[in-house]
Each structure stands twice: as C-alpha cells, then as structure tokens.
Design a protein around this motif. Sequence first.
Motif, PDB file in Angstrom:
ATOM      1  N   PHE A  72      -2.931  12.276  34.796  1.00 34.14           N
ATOM      2  CA  PHE A  72      -1.882  13.188  34.357  1.00 34.14           C
ATOM      3  C   PHE A  72      -1.895  13.329  32.836  1.00 34.14           C
ATOM      4  CE2 PHE A  72       2.532  13.679  32.824  1.00 34.14           C
ATOM      5  CZ  PHE A  72       2.788  14.955  33.301  1.00 34.14           C
ATOM      6  N   LEU A  73      -1.951  12.214  32.131  1.00 36.68           N
ATOM      7  CA  LEU A  73      -1.968  12.247  30.663  1.00 36.68           C
ATOM      8  C   LEU A  73      -3.218  12.957  30.141  1.00 36.68           C
ATOM      9  CD1 LEU A  73      -0.515   8.746  29.759  1.00 36.68           C
ATOM     10  CD2 LEU A  73       0.479  10.976  29.238  1.00 36.68           C
ATOM     11  N   ASN A  74      -4.353  12.722  30.777  1.00 41.68           N
ATOM     12  CA  ASN A  74      -5.587  13.409  30.364  1.00 41.68           C
ATOM     13  C   ASN A  74      -5.458  14.915  30.518  1.00 41.68           C
ATOM     14  OD1 ASN A  74      -6.939  11.064  29.641  1.00 41.68           O
ATOM     15  ND2 ASN A  74      -7.881  10.815  31.649  1.00 41.68           N
ATOM     16  N   VAL A  75      -4.901  15.357  31.630  1.00 40.53           N
ATOM     17  CA  VAL A  75      -4.742  16.791  31.877  1.00 40.53           C
ATOM     18  C   VAL A  75      -3.763  17.401  30.882  1.00 40.53           C
ATOM     19  CG1 VAL A  75      -3.867  18.494  33.544  1.00 40.53           C
ATOM     20  CG2 VAL A  75      -5.396  16.682  34.322  1.00 40.53           C
ATOM     21  N   VAL A  76      -2.626  16.760  30.679  1.00 43.19           N
ATOM     22  CA  VAL A  76      -1.610  17.281  29.764  1.00 43.19           C
ATOM     23  C   VAL A  76      -2.152  17.322  28.329  1.00 43.19           C
ATOM     24  CG1 VAL A  76       0.646  16.762  28.719  1.00 43.19           C
ATOM     25  CG2 VAL A  76       0.378  16.701  31.193  1.00 43.19           C
ATOM     26  N   ASN A  77      -2.849  16.270  27.913  1.00 39.24           N
ATOM     27  CA  ASN A  77      -3.413  16.248  26.559  1.00 39.24           C
ATOM     28  C   ASN A  77      -4.507  17.299  26.389  1.00 39.24           C
ATOM     29  OD1 ASN A  77      -1.782  14.238  25.375  1.00 39.24           O
ATOM     30  ND2 ASN A  77      -2.983  12.650  26.357  1.00 39.24           N
ATOM     31  N   LYS A  78      -5.315  17.506  27.412  1.00 41.93           N
ATOM     32  CA  LYS A  78      -6.353  18.548  27.355  1.00 41.93           C
ATOM     33  C   LYS A  78      -5.690  19.925  27.231  1.00 41.93           C
ATOM     34  CE  LYS A  78     -10.561  20.277  28.050  1.00 41.93           C
ATOM     35  NZ  LYS A  78     -11.651  20.138  27.103  1.00 41.93           N
ATOM     36  N   GLN A  79      -4.654  20.166  28.012  1.00 38.90           N
ATOM     37  CA  GLN A  79      -3.925  21.430  27.913  1.00 38.90           C
ATOM     38  C   GLN A  79      -3.385  21.634  26.499  1.00 38.90           C
ATOM     39  OE1 GLN A  79      -1.233  20.718  31.431  1.00 38.90           O
ATOM     40  NE2 GLN A  79      -1.390  22.934  31.524  1.00 38.90           N
ATOM     41  N   ALA A  80      -2.737  20.607  25.962  1.00 37.55           N
ATOM     42  CA  ALA A  80      -2.152  20.719  24.623  1.00 37.55           C
ATOM     43  C   ALA A  80      -3.229  21.002  23.580  1.00 37.55           C
ATOM     44  CB  ALA A  80      -1.393  19.435  24.269  1.00 37.55           C
ATOM     45  N   ASP A  81      -4.323  20.265  23.642  1.00 40.21           N
ATOM     46  CA  ASP A  81      -5.403  20.453  22.657  1.00 40.21           C
ATOM     47  C   ASP A  81      -6.025  21.838  22.765  1.00 40.21           C
ATOM     48  OD1 ASP A  81      -4.971  17.862  21.800  1.00 40.21           O
ATOM     49  OD2 ASP A  81      -6.696  17.026  22.878  1.00 40.21           O
ATOM     50  N   GLU A  82      -6.312  22.271  23.959  1.00 39.00           N
ATOM     51  CA  GLU A  82      -6.969  23.565  24.145  1.00 39.00           C
ATOM     52  C   GLU A  82      -6.034  24.724  23.791  1.00 39.00           C
ATOM     53  OE1 GLU A  82     -10.118  24.110  24.602  1.00 39.00           O
ATOM     54  OE2 GLU A  82     -10.695  22.038  24.991  1.00 39.00           O
ATOM     55  N   LEU A  83      -4.777  24.626  24.189  1.00 39.67           N
ATOM     56  CA  LEU A  83      -3.833  25.685  23.824  1.00 39.67           C
ATOM     57  C   LEU A  83      -3.612  25.710  22.321  1.00 39.67           C
ATOM     58  CD1 LEU A  83      -1.137  25.553  26.654  1.00 39.67           C
ATOM     59  CD2 LEU A  83      -2.926  27.268  26.309  1.00 39.67           C
ATOM     60  N   HIS A  84      -3.569  24.545  21.714  1.00 35.08           N
ATOM     61  CA  HIS A  84      -3.413  24.483  20.259  1.00 35.08           C
ATOM     62  C   HIS A  84      -4.578  25.191  19.572  1.00 35.08           C
ATOM     63  CE1 HIS A  84      -3.599  22.526  16.236  1.00 35.08           C
ATOM     64  NE2 HIS A  84      -2.325  22.875  16.274  1.00 35.08           N
ATOM     65  N   CYS A 132     -10.116  37.066  17.486  1.00 36.70           N
ATOM     66  CA  CYS A 132      -9.128  36.299  16.723  1.00 36.70           C
ATOM     67  C   CYS A 132      -7.771  36.274  17.404  1.00 36.70           C
ATOM     68  CB  CYS A 132      -8.970  36.879  15.324  1.00 36.70           C
ATOM     69  SG  CYS A 132     -10.451  36.687  14.326  1.00 36.70           S
ATOM     70  N   SER A 133      -7.561  37.100  18.373  1.00 37.85           N
ATOM     71  CA  SER A 133      -6.272  37.182  19.045  1.00 37.85           C
ATOM     72  C   SER A 133      -6.036  35.953  19.912  1.00 37.85           C
ATOM     73  CB  SER A 133      -6.240  38.438  19.924  1.00 37.85           C
ATOM     74  OG  SER A 133      -5.122  38.414  20.772  1.00 37.85           O
ATOM     75  N   ALA A 134      -4.793  35.481  19.953  1.00 41.67           N
ATOM     76  CA  ALA A 134      -4.447  34.347  20.808  1.00 41.67           C
ATOM     77  C   ALA A 134      -4.685  34.681  22.272  1.00 41.67           C
ATOM     78  CB  ALA A 134      -2.987  33.960  20.598  1.00 41.67           C
ATOM     79  N   LEU A 135      -4.588  35.954  22.601  1.00 40.69           N
ATOM     80  CA  LEU A 135      -4.752  36.347  23.986  1.00 40.69           C
ATOM     81  C   LEU A 135      -6.205  36.349  24.432  1.00 40.69           C
ATOM     82  CD1 LEU A 135      -2.182  39.271  24.088  1.00 40.69           C
ATOM     83  CD2 LEU A 135      -1.872  36.913  24.789  1.00 40.69           C
ATOM     84  N   SER A 136      -7.149  36.224  23.510  1.00 39.32           N
ATOM     85  CA  SER A 136      -8.548  36.234  23.891  1.00 39.32           C
ATOM     86  C   SER A 136      -9.112  34.831  24.070  1.00 39.32           C
ATOM     87  CB  SER A 136      -9.380  36.992  22.854  1.00 39.32           C
ATOM     88  OG  SER A 136      -9.486  36.208  21.680  1.00 39.32           O
ATOM     89  N   CYS A 137      -8.295  33.827  24.019  1.00 40.57           N
ATOM     90  CA  CYS A 137      -8.749  32.453  24.151  1.00 40.57           C
ATOM     91  C   CYS A 137      -9.327  32.242  25.552  1.00 40.57           C
ATOM     92  CB  CYS A 137      -7.570  31.514  23.899  1.00 40.57           C
ATOM     93  SG  CYS A 137      -7.992  29.781  24.025  1.00 40.57           S
ATOM     94  N   ARG A 138     -10.612  31.983  25.592  1.00 40.50           N
ATOM     95  CA  ARG A 138     -11.297  31.861  26.884  1.00 40.50           C
ATOM     96  C   ARG A 138     -10.743  30.712  27.723  1.00 40.50           C
ATOM     97  NH1 ARG A 138     -15.553  34.352  28.454  1.00 40.50           N
ATOM     98  NH2 ARG A 138     -16.538  32.561  29.430  1.00 40.50           N
ATOM     99  N   TRP A 139     -10.463  29.574  27.084  1.00 42.23           N
ATOM    100  CA  TRP A 139      -9.947  28.439  27.850  1.00 42.23           C
ATOM    101  C   TRP A 139      -8.619  28.809  28.497  1.00 42.23           C
ATOM    102  CZ3 TRP A 139      -5.721  25.420  28.485  1.00 42.23           C
ATOM    103  CH2 TRP A 139      -5.895  24.270  29.265  1.00 42.23           C
ATOM    104  N   MET A 140      -7.765  29.450  27.731  1.00 42.75           N
ATOM    105  CA  MET A 140      -6.449  29.826  28.238  1.00 42.75           C
ATOM    106  C   MET A 140      -6.592  30.791  29.412  1.00 42.75           C
ATOM    107  SD  MET A 140      -3.235  31.271  26.068  1.00 42.75           S
ATOM    108  CE  MET A 140      -3.528  33.012  26.145  1.00 42.75           C
ATOM    109  N   GLU A 141      -7.497  31.747  29.277  1.00 41.34           N
ATOM    110  CA  GLU A 141      -7.661  32.760  30.319  1.00 41.34           C
ATOM    111  C   GLU A 141      -8.300  32.209  31.591  1.00 41.34           C
ATOM    112  OE1 GLU A 141      -9.811  35.987  28.539  1.00 41.34           O
ATOM    113  OE2 GLU A 141      -8.156  36.496  27.199  1.00 41.34           O
ATOM    114  N   HIS A 142      -9.198  31.224  31.448  1.00 44.28           N
ATOM    115  CA  HIS A 142      -9.966  30.778  32.614  1.00 44.28           C
ATOM    116  C   HIS A 142      -9.612  29.383  33.107  1.00 44.28           C
ATOM    117  CE1 HIS A 142     -12.455  34.314  32.255  1.00 44.28           C
ATOM    118  NE2 HIS A 142     -12.608  34.056  30.968  1.00 44.28           N
ATOM    119  N   ARG A 143      -9.072  28.540  32.265  1.00 41.38           N
ATOM    120  CA  ARG A 143      -8.854  27.151  32.661  1.00 41.38           C
ATOM    121  C   ARG A 143      -7.385  26.722  32.676  1.00 41.38           C
ATOM    122  NH1 ARG A 143     -11.765  25.618  35.744  1.00 41.38           N
ATOM    123  NH2 ARG A 143     -11.258  23.488  35.269  1.00 41.38           N
ATOM    124  N   PHE A 144      -6.516  27.484  32.037  1.00 37.03           N
ATOM    125  CA  PHE A 144      -5.124  27.043  31.933  1.00 37.03           C
ATOM    126  C   PHE A 144      -4.472  26.894  33.310  1.00 37.03           C
ATOM    127  CE2 PHE A 144      -0.588  27.897  31.932  1.00 37.03           C
ATOM    128  CZ  PHE A 144      -0.164  26.806  31.187  1.00 37.03           C
TER     129      PHE A 144
END
Length: 184
Positions: A109-121, A18-30
């Motif tokens: 660029f927009l696809n990458v930025v939107n993917k980042q925003a969605d995944e981080l959200h 449940c921790s924000a720090l355990s988000c797999r996308w953030m850890e591996h793809r950000f």
Amino acid sequence: MQSRIFFACVFLGLFCACSALSCRWMEHRFRPYSGNSLNLLDMMANNMTNSTEDGANTVPFPDHLYSQASKASAEGKLSFAVHILKEVSALFEEDHSSASWQEVTVENFLNVVNKQADELHSCIKGHSHMKKKNTKLHLYFKRLSNEILAKMGHSADAWELIRREVKVSLIKADHLVSSLLPSN
C-alpha cells in the motif's frame, strides 16, 4: 507557408508536452494505481476483527478544501492530490503493530501511494504549487493522528477508523485527478 505550419506544429507539440494534462503516467497508469491502493485498503479491512462502528471518533474530511481544489487549475488539483497522498503515506508510517494487517499488504500500500505521489508530482509543470503545503489539509491528517491514533493508543480499532478515513481521502484524490483525464 509550410514553415508556419511546421512552427505551429512544433509550438503545439511543445505546449502539449509541457501541459499537466499530457503526463503519460497520469493518463495511462494513474487509474490502475489508484484502484490498487483502494483494493489494498479493502484487503486490510478484510483482515480486521474490528467491531468499531462508532462514528463519534471520526475526523471528517475537510470538504471545503476539496471543493476549492476541485475548482483549481490542473496543477492545483494535482498538487492537492499529491498532498493527500503524501499525508496518507506519513500517517501509515506510524506504529500500526496493533492492527491485524499483514505487513506485506501495508508495505505494498505504501509503495503504491508513494509511487502515485511521486509520479503525479512529476506531472506538475510549475512545482511552485508543491513548495507551500496546504496547512488546513495537513492539520486534518494531524488530527487523525492525534485525535484517533494517539488517543486510542494506536489500537486495531483506531487503525480501522483511520483506514476508513484514508479511503475517503484517496477517493477524493482519485476524483480530482480523474477529472483531468480524458474519458475512455
């Protein structure tokens, strides 16, 4: 005794999941996505025939907001980074036909930025941080739109200034999120 250890492990596993720090996308793809967005911005600059070096037309990034966000909780940092990414996306949705950028580069660029925003959200466990926009950050991007793009007629020079300001914003978002990631 074994049941206590088992329940402690289950509790720890649930807490970490449940921790924000355990988000797999953030850890591996950000990091790759962040690097990709900055590279795409640089590609746009390489396609420019711009001569604008005038710093008088810039709207400085609100560093005091970034300073506050850098001291916030993990969710607060992610929320601020997501807000930056969403504002960048909205800004680049404006008329950029005067810029000499290749449309495919802007779309990527927009696809990458939107993917980042969605995944981080999705990494923010308590989405309450996202319900309330940071008004001052929103006003910063609004000023970029009004004081640079609109006043300069959405010209190629205006878009080059925006590209530079956006790069600063994305680097700040990268630093916030990277501060939450384990060191390699």
